[in-house]
Write a protein that holds these residues in place. Structure first.
Motif, PDB file in Angstrom:
ATOM      1  N   LEU A  59       0.835  -1.205   0.000  1.00 31.97           N
ATOM      2  CA  LEU A  59       0.000   0.000   0.000  1.00 31.97           C
ATOM      3  C   LEU A  59       0.866   1.250   0.000  1.00 31.97           C
ATOM      4  N   THR A  60       1.889   1.267   0.829  1.00 32.57           N
ATOM      5  CA  THR A  60       2.767   2.436   0.902  1.00 32.57           C
ATOM      6  C   THR A  60       3.474   2.663  -0.429  1.00 32.57           C
ATOM      7  N   GLY A  61       3.969   1.596  -1.018  1.00 33.39           N
ATOM      8  CA  GLY A  61       4.631   1.740  -2.316  1.00 33.39           C
ATOM      9  C   GLY A  61       3.688   2.236  -3.397  1.00 33.39           C
ATOM     10  N   CYS A  62       2.465   1.726  -3.413  1.00 36.07           N
ATOM     11  CA  CYS A  62       1.485   2.166  -4.425  1.00 36.07           C
ATOM     12  C   CYS A  62       1.116   3.630  -4.235  1.00 36.07           C
ATOM     13  N   VAL A  63       0.932   4.053  -2.985  1.00 37.12           N
ATOM     14  CA  VAL A  63       0.581   5.460  -2.726  1.00 37.12           C
ATOM     15  C   VAL A  63       1.721   6.381  -3.153  1.00 37.12           C
ATOM     16  N   LEU A  64       2.948   6.024  -2.808  1.00 33.75           N
ATOM     17  CA  LEU A  64       4.086   6.859  -3.194  1.00 33.75           C
ATOM     18  C   LEU A  64       4.233   6.903  -4.710  1.00 33.75           C
ATOM     19  N   ALA A  65       4.104   5.752  -5.362  1.00 25.75           N
ATOM     20  CA  ALA A  65       4.215   5.728  -6.831  1.00 25.75           C
ATOM     21  C   ALA A  65       3.110   6.555  -7.473  1.00 25.75           C
ATOM     22  N   ALA A  66       1.887   6.473  -6.919  1.00 24.85           N
ATOM     23  CA  ALA A  66       0.778   7.256  -7.462  1.00 24.85           C
ATOM     24  C   ALA A  66       1.022   8.747  -7.276  1.00 24.85           C
ATOM     25  N   HIS A  67       1.578   9.128  -6.129  1.00 26.62           N
ATOM     26  CA  HIS A  67       1.881  10.544  -5.890  1.00 26.62           C
ATOM     27  C   HIS A  67       2.927  11.054  -6.876  1.00 26.62           C
ATOM     28  N   LEU A  68       3.989  10.294  -7.066  1.00 29.18           N
ATOM     29  CA  LEU A  68       5.037  10.717  -8.005  1.00 29.18           C
ATOM     30  C   LEU A  68       4.503  10.763  -9.435  1.00 29.18           C
ATOM     31  N   LEU A  69       3.657   9.798  -9.784  1.00 23.09           N
ATOM     32  CA  LEU A  69       3.059   9.799 -11.120  1.00 23.09           C
ATOM     33  C   LEU A  69       2.155  11.008 -11.314  1.00 23.09           C
ATOM     34  N   ALA A  70       1.396  11.345 -10.278  1.00 22.16           N
ATOM     35  CA  ALA A  70       0.517  12.520 -10.359  1.00 22.16           C
ATOM     36  C   ALA A  70       1.329  13.803 -10.481  1.00 22.16           C
ATOM     37  N   GLU A  71       2.427  13.879  -9.740  1.00 20.46           N
ATOM     38  CA  GLU A  71       3.279  15.069  -9.835  1.00 20.46           C
ATOM     39  C   GLU A  71       3.839  15.208 -11.252  1.00 20.46           C
ATOM     40  N   LEU A  98       2.505  14.018 -14.064  1.00 18.90           N
ATOM     41  CA  LEU A  98       1.456  14.253 -15.055  1.00 18.90           C
ATOM     42  C   LEU A  98       0.756  15.596 -14.879  1.00 18.90           C
ATOM     43  N   HIS A  99       0.475  15.956 -13.611  1.00 21.16           N
ATOM     44  CA  HIS A  99      -0.380  17.114 -13.358  1.00 21.16           C
ATOM     45  C   HIS A  99       0.279  18.201 -12.525  1.00 21.16           C
ATOM     46  N   GLY A 100       1.419  17.930 -11.946  1.00 22.54           N
ATOM     47  CA  GLY A 100       2.014  18.907 -11.043  1.00 22.54           C
ATOM     48  C   GLY A 100       1.280  18.901  -9.719  1.00 22.54           C
ATOM     49  N   PRO A 101       1.280  20.012  -8.980  1.00 25.72           N
ATOM     50  CA  PRO A 101       0.570  20.078  -7.698  1.00 25.72           C
ATOM     51  C   PRO A 101      -0.924  19.816  -7.881  1.00 25.72           C
ATOM     52  N   ARG A 102      -1.570  19.433  -6.802  1.00 27.53           N
ATOM     53  CA  ARG A 102      -3.017  19.185  -6.743  1.00 27.53           C
ATOM     54  C   ARG A 102      -3.419  17.923  -7.508  1.00 27.53           C
ATOM     55  N   GLY A 103      -2.502  17.029  -7.702  1.00 22.85           N
ATOM     56  CA  GLY A 103      -2.830  15.777  -8.375  1.00 22.85           C
ATOM     57  C   GLY A 103      -3.203  14.694  -7.380  1.00 22.85           C
ATOM     58  N   TYR A 104      -4.196  14.962  -6.552  1.00 21.81           N
ATOM     59  CA  TYR A 104      -4.526  14.070  -5.450  1.00 21.81           C
ATOM     60  C   TYR A 104      -5.368  12.866  -5.872  1.00 21.81           C
ATOM     61  N   TRP A 105      -5.973  12.907  -7.067  1.00 20.03           N
ATOM     62  CA  TRP A 105      -6.919  11.859  -7.439  1.00 20.03           C
ATOM     63  C   TRP A 105      -6.236  10.485  -7.553  1.00 20.03           C
ATOM     64  N   LEU A 106      -5.036  10.457  -8.038  1.00 15.58           N
ATOM     65  CA  LEU A 106      -4.317   9.184  -8.182  1.00 15.58           C
ATOM     66  C   LEU A 106      -4.055   8.509  -6.832  1.00 15.58           C
ATOM     67  N   PRO A 107      -3.380   9.164  -5.878  1.00  8.46           N
ATOM     68  CA  PRO A 107      -3.172   8.492  -4.597  1.00  8.46           C
ATOM     69  C   PRO A 107      -4.475   8.239  -3.842  1.00  8.46           C
ATOM     70  N   MET A 108      -5.471   9.114  -4.024  1.00 13.64           N
ATOM     71  CA  MET A 108      -6.757   8.897  -3.365  1.00 13.64           C
ATOM     72  C   MET A 108      -7.418   7.624  -3.873  1.00 13.64           C
ATOM     73  N   THR A 109      -7.362   7.400  -5.186  1.00 21.58           N
ATOM     74  CA  THR A 109      -7.951   6.194  -5.762  1.00 21.58           C
ATOM     75  C   THR A 109      -7.243   4.949  -5.247  1.00 21.58           C
ATOM     76  N   VAL A 110      -5.925   5.002  -5.156  1.00 25.62           N
ATOM     77  CA  VAL A 110      -5.176   3.878  -4.602  1.00 25.62           C
ATOM     78  C   VAL A 110      -5.631   3.591  -3.178  1.00 25.62           C
ATOM     79  N   ALA A 111      -5.900   4.659  -2.405  1.00 21.85           N
ATOM     80  CA  ALA A 111      -6.207   4.504  -0.988  1.00 21.85           C
ATOM     81  C   ALA A 111      -7.416   3.625  -0.747  1.00 21.85           C
ATOM     82  N   PHE A 112      -8.421   3.726  -1.593  1.00 20.44           N
ATOM     83  CA  PHE A 112      -9.586   2.900  -1.309  1.00 20.44           C
ATOM     84  C   PHE A 112      -9.810   1.770  -2.300  1.00 20.44           C
ATOM     85  N   VAL A 113      -9.100   1.739  -3.425  1.00 19.18           N
ATOM     86  CA  VAL A 113      -9.174   0.547  -4.279  1.00 19.18           C
ATOM     87  C   VAL A 113      -8.400  -0.603  -3.639  1.00 19.18           C
TER      88      VAL A 113
END
Length: 572
Positions: A342-354, A356-371
């Motif tokens: 879970l920790t690895g997926c959240v970190l990878a999602a955060h870096l991927l969001a940064e 792709l979208h820069g700041p405010r890319g919270y949707w990726l790690p948020m989706t990981v959190a509950f999927v």
């Protein structure tokens, strides 16, 4: 902003047809009011941003609203509010620091906590998930004002749902427990009506599941002797449950005898329910049910007649403390593996969001959190339903945006989708995601986020789901199957334990053994359904666990019939 925890893992992939009589209309009304009221107050007072943050809290609360006993709802919603507010505070402070390392570190720390508690029980899992969820929102949505205000606003939104959900306690305090116990008597009547037919075993299984549910709902009352001694209504419920346990044994014996029964017998469970749990302000309780003498010649019939004769007796104190077997949770190695993944997926999602979208890319790690919640259901099915719900939700809110305008119309739209989400939480995860996605778009619009996000949200959801699936099935592909194997073995062992000890056990010990065996078998069926929802490894087929569980259930039925025969023969 997650739907949730209570979305059932064993629902089929297609959207089910929901008959009106089974729709949770009260929950839908609570969802509509909880999401629309803060926004309406914000528009009338001009406090738009605080109202949106409160609506986010209400969204989380709706995702954790349920139909279980009020004390359980209060604990779950209370922990949801506290953990999400704490997460929002931590994420907000990390964002305000202006350091990207602080944001990433905060997400990693929250993921470690969420993973550590995520497989330790339903309520702990909900708390960990919402802590992580709060951090993702806090690090992704800049909120003006003092740092301490947004967590309080979020907490107020969850508190609104808590008040709406728990308010019926004031006038129907034990409605949930009463309904669960009554369901046992109704299912017992159905089982007796089906005795001697091809559907007898299925109806007996439904009765056992109803008894399991009633036992779980009544567990808190059964464990507290002071409560049932002090409260007459609780004492009434406890006595009715005690009789339901004995009724389950008698009905199992009658069904095992495999002969059709007259209406005088099949109607006994409902007459027992009328006597033990009469409606408030109703006529005096009907006379004690009695069986025709000719129908009490079999062991099951005599057991049922004995129950009818003893229906007005106070149960033994030891019976009142009949306990559920302790749940078996995944071991330390499984919890550690889940935490790391879970920790690895959240970190990878955060870096991927940064990237792709820069700041405010919270949707990726948020989706990981509950999927990535293997304790909530099959990970593959959950990810699939998340993607489907997001696509349909984006399309629905896009169509609504073209057809509607005006702030109050938009609030009405939020109410509609909030009600839809409340229904989905209880029936289908994709339906819950549909409602949530639409509500989130409206809330972001009210916060002034005018970025074109429709395609971005679909892409982010697909990327996050793919990230979870690749990580999970590459590192931990057999998690659900291993859990099903272990649970099936434990259930079969419990059935054999009942077989070995029941003939010499007294009534109280026998009931405890039987309840433990049937409860373990029901848990095994649930975990097997979970495992069947995950894709199997190439070249490997899963064992036929269902056959072993069915055989163990029939063994329990046979033992029950034999024990009842011996007990009634000794009194005849």
């Amino acid at each position: 902003m997650t739907p949730a925890a209570d979305a059932r893992p064993d629902r089929p992939a297609r959207m089910p047809r929901l008959p009106w009589r089974r729709l949770p209309l009260a929950a839908a009304a609570r969802g509509a009011v909880a999401l629309a009221l803060p926004l309406l107050v914000g528009q009338l007072t001009g406090w738009v941003v605080p109202s949106v943050i409160a609506a986010i809290g209400a969204l989380w609360g709706v995702s954790q609203d349920g139909s279980d006993p009020y004390r359980v709802r209060v604990r779950r919603l209370g922990l949801t509010g506290l953990s999400s507010a704490l997460g929002l505070l931590a994420g907000e402070l990390a964002l305000r620091s202006g350091q990207s390392v602080a944001v990433a570190g905060c997400l990693v720390a929250a993921a470690l906590v969420a993973g550590t508690v995520g497989l330790r029980g339903r309520i702990a899992s909900v708390g960990g998930m919402h802590l992580l969820l709060g951090v993702t929102i806090g690090t992704g949505i800049p909120v003006p004002g003092p740092w301490w205000l947004p967590p309080l606003e979020l907490l107020a939104g969850v508190a609104l749902v808590l008040v709406l959900s728990a308010a019926p306690w004031l006038w129907r305090r034990h409605h949930v427990e009463r309904a669960a116990v009554l369901a046992v008597y109704r299912s017992a009547a159905e089982a007796l009506a089906a005795a001697g037919s091809e559907g007898a075993e299925e109806t007996r299984l439904r009765m056992t599941l109803a008894l399991n549910h009633a036992h779980e709902v009544m567990a808190g009352h059964l464990a507290s002797r002071a409560r049932w001694k002090r409260q007459p209504e609780v004492r009434e419920l406890v006595r009715a449950f005690h009789c339901a346990v004995r009724l389950g044994e008698a009905v199992t014996a009658l069904v095992w005898e495999a002969r059709p029964l007259p209406s005088a017998v099949t109607g006994v469970p409902l007459r027992l329910a009328e006597r033990l749990l009469p409606e408030r302000d109703a006529a005096p309780a009907p006379p004690r049910p009695a069986l025709p003498v000719t129908d009490a010649d079999s062991p099951g019939g005599r057991a049922l007649a004995d129950l009818c004769a003893a229906v007005d007796e106070e149960p033994d104190v030891d019976d009142l403390t009949l306990r559920l077997p302790a749940r078996s949770w995944p071991g330390r190695a499984a919890r550690l593996r889940y935490t790391v993944l879970l920790t690895g997926c959240v970190l990878a999602a955060h870096l991927l969001a940064e990237g792709l979208h820069g700041p405010r890319g919270y949707w990726l790690p948020m989706t990981v959190a509950f999927v990535y919640k293997p304790d909530f259901g099959p990970v593959f099915t959950r990810a699939l339903h998340r993607c489907v719900g997001t696509v349909v939700g984006v399309a629905a809110i896009g169509a609504v945006s073209l057809l509607t305008s005006g702030t109050y119309t938009v609030i009405a739209v939020v109410a509609v989708f909030g009600a839809l989400m409340a229904v989905g939480v209880r029936h289908h995860y994709a339906l819950a995601t549909l409602g949530l996605t639409a509500v989130v778009f409206v809330l972001l619009d009210l916060l002034g986020d005018e970025r074109p996000l429709h395609g971005t949200r679909i892409l982010d959801t697909a990327l996050a789901s793919a990230l979870v699936l690749v990580a999970h099935f590459a590192v931990w592909p057999d998690s659900a199957a291993s859990r099903a194997e272990a649970q099936t073995e434990a259930a079969v062992a419990a059935a054999r334990h009942y077989r070995d000890l029941a003939p010499e056990a007294g009534p109280i010990r026998r009931q405890a053994l039987r309840r433990a065996a049937y409860h373990q078998l029901a848990e095994a069926r649930r975990t097997v359904t979970h495992a069947r929802g995950e894709p199997a490894r190439p070249g490997r087929s899963l064992p036929d666990w269902e056959a072993a569980i069915t055989a163990a259930e029939r063994l329990c039925d046979q033992v029950t019939a034999q024990v009842v025969a011996g007990a009634t023969a000794g009194r005849s």
